[in-house]
Structure formats: structure tokens, C-alpha cells
Design a protein around this motif. Sequence first.
Motif: not given
Length: 649
Positions: A66-73, A247-248, A250-258, A638-639
Amino acid sequence: MKRTQKEIEDSARIIGRRSVIVGGLFVGTSAVLAGRMRYLQVERAEDFRLLAEDNRISIRVLPPERGLIFDRTGVLLAGNEPIYRITFVREDVDDVDIVLERLSQIVTLDMQALERTRAEIFAVRPWVPVTIADRLSWEEMSSVAVNAPALPGVNPEVGLSRAYPMGADFAHVVGYVRNVPENYRESTGDSDPVLSIPDFQVGLLNVEEGLEETLRGSAGTKRVEVNANGRVMRELDRDPAIAGGDLQLTVDAGLQNYVEARLAGESAGVVVIDCQSGEIQALASAPSYDPSIFTRPLSSVIYNGLLTDPYRPLANKASQGLYPPGSTYKMIVALAALEGGFITPEDTVRCSGSIEVGNRRFHCWRRGGHGRMNLLEGLSQSCDVFYYELAQSVGIENISAMALRLGCGVSYELPLSSVAQGLVPTMEWKRQRYGEDWVVGDTLNASIGQGFVLSSPLQLAVMTARIASGRALVPSLVLSVDGVRAQRDEAPDLGLDPENLALVRQGMWRVTNNSRGTAYRSRVMSEEFTIAGKTGTSQVRNISPAERVTGVIRNADLPWERRDHALFVGFAPFDNPRYAVSVIVEHGGGGSAVAAPIGRDILLRAQVGDVPPSELYPVSQRRGIEEMHRNLPIRETPPVPSGREPSRA
């Protein structure tokens, strides 16, 4: 006629040549046949011996990765991790029960599940593997391997399963995968042969579901030789599967977590949109849940707990939830009035605390009234009477037309399982829905975001972004597929008078920066990060005339489910808008006290790129802000994976 001697000799020569040719062909054919017979009988003897035992060629489907999903960064949001499992083959053991008993002493097994597995072992053919235990630890796998001589038929294996390293942060964006449901093929019309693979998983919610075709990839095949009983004798060749697309978002993981951390303990929804592109940078619904629980057998206790939770963790409040928008709707009424020439910036309305229309009295939230108000004052102090009077001139058709223009009442095409359309009412809608005529009171209720009007946090964020930018921005969630950036047309101009937009923006600035603004306590102490916004409080119950006389009951004194919803919308920075936010806290009470501080913190986090420093807050609030941030369950991001392969299991 008698032939001559010469004719007889010529005929004999012709017959002789033909005999030589025919004889040569016969000898050549015989040689070929003899060679072929030798090849079949000697060189391929073993192959045909197997085929002689009723063997046949079978095509087996190979599952794609299955394809991976990443945030915008580049932070991984959904990946594939190795899992350890144990399978059992009955034909390799004399006594199944003894082996299972030995295994249970090495690995912790659920006895009820083990009984079901035992029944399955005897239900399938002896050589067919049956999964006994899944998701074992490395220590358990090692123990099984060490005791392999005493565990005939037990086979430790490594497989892949979906993993969500950001946990509950992205459940309402990414969704989850699950084993193919029984009616999946019928309900979706999907006939992909890969769906027949045991334990194959498909996306069943949000991006995992909405972009299933992209993420799934293409199945591979292998040709195997099986005998009449179905036993695999050998593998002949294979065509590898093709991994799904990455997939990449548009969401930002750091902002979403905050955002998720800031909403802890609330039943709420938040959306953050880029005012320049329309890209969704955060879409959160609280409380959330860990999507990983759905990738494995889910206990009824856990699932029923999610279903019966009054805060509804399974619901996507950000895109699916519909609420009366309350006073956040007043920008729509103000723009409709300005564009239609129904008011000028200098016109005023006197608020005495209520007005009477027909035989009904409509109240302002401030019992004693606001006095005389112009448009800027009416917006910044959220005077209801001002908008009651204004709405009677503008009319519901003009108000609703402006609402649609600003993005309300629209179901946006996003890869989410549910994107609500909301409700922007008109006279015709009420006739069709209720068989009744529209009345003036309906318009007054709509002017303050009550009555029939319903909007989602997503729509309110779009509305705010359009007001801030002056363009018809459309929200988007996918940044790229396999590294190819998604193509989007530039958002067109809204076609609104720039002076009218500037006036409404100025009113929103006063909400948070004027001492009489309803969100003045949520101001920012830096011009670089100044925010403009609008508070809202939407009622979920009727207030009786008797309660008006004795005093409206405070939200704190009401049961949770009867308290008002708290709302806030805003954008920042004011001089060059980059981010727009919408916040709704279900039954949170007042928008000024509950939703506005959350919206301010989120806009600061989006601008600063980290936890906002206390220097950006009013001095009297800094100690409390520092304490709040220390206690927030903020995740260490995470890095970013260095490449495609290291990020795959």
C-alpha cells in the motif's frame, strides 16, 4: 495415343525426382518427430510425470504494498510496518491439541479465539496454513523459533500491516484500513482480484477510502503447479505486484498535533486554511481515536465505548458536523448589505436590548442594549439588534446569495468520507421543505446565524479565508501524488467591492483589538502576528419569556448537552493574511470565553511554527499560558524519512 520413347523417358525422370523429394520430406519429418519424442519422453519426463498425476497450472494473486501517506513536510502519517504472526499447518503434526497446548505455554493466546482457530484448522485442507496468533512481539517470535523442534506445524512468519505513527492526530483526515468487508464488492462494484486474498485490507474511511484506487496499487501474479488436491508443488514464475502511489497531503503534522492537544477535553472541531492557496493545513475533530485499532480485530467493548461516548469521537466534526454559525454569520449579512447599498459605514441603529416584530420580541445578547451602533461597532461588539434591523432591509435572498458566494452551503470535493453541505435557507427552500411561507422572523433568526442556518467548521474556515483574501478559494487536501504536484487553478476574485471587504475586515480587527470587542482578551501583543476574528455563540435550546424576566440561566448551571455552542473564526496576520481558522466547541458556552482563546493560540502556532512564546500574550495571561503549554500533550514530531525505501517496512 501411343507415347514415344522420349516421352516415356521424360515421364520416368519426373517421377524419380518426385519420389526423391517425397522421400526426403518423410525422412525429415520422421527425424523431427523422433527428436520431439525424445525431448518429451526423456528430458521432460519428470515434468510430465507430475502432470500425469492430474497436476495443473494455477495463477495466484500477489498483494501490492500500500502507498504511503505523508504530511506537507514529509512526516509519515500512514505507512506499512512488519508484523510477526504464527501460522499452523495440520499435515505437519500428528496431534494438533498437544502442539497447541505447548504453544500456549510459550505465547499468550486468547483461549476463545484459539478454539475458533482450532475449528478452522480442521475445516480447511491439511496443507492450508491457518493464522493462530498475530502481532506478536519480537521476544515471543524468538521463543517460538527457539522451541521449533517441539512445535511441528507451527511456522513463524513476517507480514505487513498498516501503521499510523501519529496516532489519533490524523484519524479524521487519514482514516484507516480494515480487512475487506463481506459486502464490499457488491457495495462498491470493485472486482479487483486482490480483494480475494485472505486478510487483504482496504481503506474504509477518509483519505484511505477516498483515494483507495491510488493507494492500493496493482496486484501481481505467480504461476504455481498444483496437483489435483490443490497442493502447491512448485512455483513456475511470478510477475511482481506494483506498490500503490504515495500521497503528500496539505496538512502540517506539527500544527495538527498542536490543535488536537489544544482541544483536549473538549468536543470540538477546528479547520485551518491557507489564505493564499486554499490548502487545508489542519483539520481536527476532538476527541479522536487511534486508527490502528481498526486494522486488527476490534473488541466489542472498545467499539461500543466509542459509539456511546457523548463526545462522539468517531464523528468528524470538522467536515461533517453542522451547527448554527451564530454571530460568525454577521460578516455575511454585513457584506450583503454593503454590496446591495442597504447601508453605509456611517449609518447607525439604536439597540435598546430587543426589538418587536409582529407579535414576537427578538432579544440582543446584551440585556440592557448597546445604544447607538454603526456597522464597525455592531460587528466588533456583535450587536444582535443591529443585524435584526439590517436584515429586514437586505432580505433573506440577498443574505443567502452572499453566504453561497463566501463558501457556505457548499459540499467541497475532498477525499473525506463525509463533507456536509450545510444549509443556506431561502424562501423557496422553506416552501418545499415545510410547505410554509417565509416570515420576517425567519430572516431575523438567520441574520444572527440561528434558525434554519447550518454550517460546518470547514465552511466557516472557507468563508473566513475568502473574506481575508478577496478570492474564491477552494479547500484542498492533496499536495502531490508520487511526487507530482496536484494542479490547481488560481482562485478567481470574489467580485466584491474592495472597500466593503476592507470595512468588514476592519470590524473583525476590532473584535480582537478594540477594548470593546467581544474577543479583546484574545488579542496578540505583536503587530507582526495580529489577528482579526469574530466570535459566535449559538443556542441549542429555547429561552422562555419567563426565563428572560428572571434572568437567562448561565451555561455553567445547565447540563452539558443544553449549553450553547462556542464559535470563533479569524485570520492572521491582519496586514497580509496567510491563515484562516474556524473553531467550534460543542456546548462550550460563550464563543468569547472558550472558542476565541483556542483560535488565537492556533493562529499563533501556525504563524510562529512552534509553541507560541508567552511574550505574544497579554502580560496578565502569560503565567497561565505557560502553564497550559507545559501541560499540553504535544507530540515530538518524528524525523522526516530520508527516502522512499527506509520509510517502508
